[in-house]
Design a protein around this motif. Structure first.
Motif: not given
Length: 193
Positions: A58-62, A66-69, A166-168
């Motif tokens: 999701e971090a990559r696609l969106s 900050q979503l990079s876990p 999260a990625g939306e």
């Protein structure tokens, strides 16, 4: 689970309240300020690899870095790649602007609860997706509880919904929507027969 399956799950759960709760938790994950500041931890017997992988996607696609876990592991092997060697000591260093996301279908052991409490005291945001752990939930700023029996949503399904939310790219909800969500939090998700 692919995007079409997630959309089907959303349709099935649309009237239950689960969709809103998982969406709120997914959006709360975005409050992390920087890449690597989203710490994802589970129990010693169940590290949240699945959730971590979905959040990374999701971090990559969106484009939301900050979503990079950061997967926090109980006993990382010393010869593992650097990103897989992050141990529980990382939680001690968590502070403001960082999020500790506990993904635990079973009860969190005392050592994890102690570290979660420490992270909360130093200013980290604590989020949880759990199977019904009152001690963990009391430490969390926000939690979604997936009962192990009788829920319309499985723990695995909840992970997919949270990570997808999260990625939306979403619009900010209006006052009515925020009040309705607040009312659902107070009364709990509606369960349909």
């Amino acid at each position: 689970m692919d995007a079409a399956s997630v959309n089907l799950l959303r349709e099935v759960l649309a009237s239950t309240g689960w969709l809103e709760r998982t969406r709120d938790l997914g959006l709360a994950l975005r409050t992390t300020r920087s890449p690597g500041g989203l710490l994802v931890v589970g129990t010693p017997d169940d590290e949240p690899w699945h959730m971590t992988a979905h959040l990374a996607d999701e971090a990559r696609l969106s484009g939301l870095a900050q979503l990079s876990p950061t997967l926090v592991r109980w006993q990382p092997p010393p010869d593992a790649p650097t990103h897989l060697r992050v141990g529980l000591d990382r939680i001690r260093g968590a502070g403001r602007g960082e999020t500790l996301f506990v993904v635990a279908e079973s009860r969190a052991p005392v050592p994890l609860l102690e570290r979660v409490d420490d992270a909360r005291r130093t200013g980290a945001t604590i989020l949880a997706l759990d199977g019904g752990d009152p001690e963990l939930e009391s430490l969390a700023h926000d939690a979604v509880v997936i009962p192990q029996e009788g829920a319309a949503l499985s723990f695995d399904g909840a992970q997919h919904l949270v990570s997808a939310a999260a990625g939306e790219i979403t619009r900010r909800p209006g006052l009515r929507e925020r009040l309705a969500r607040l009312a659902d939090r107070v009364t709990g998700p509606r369960v349909s027969d």
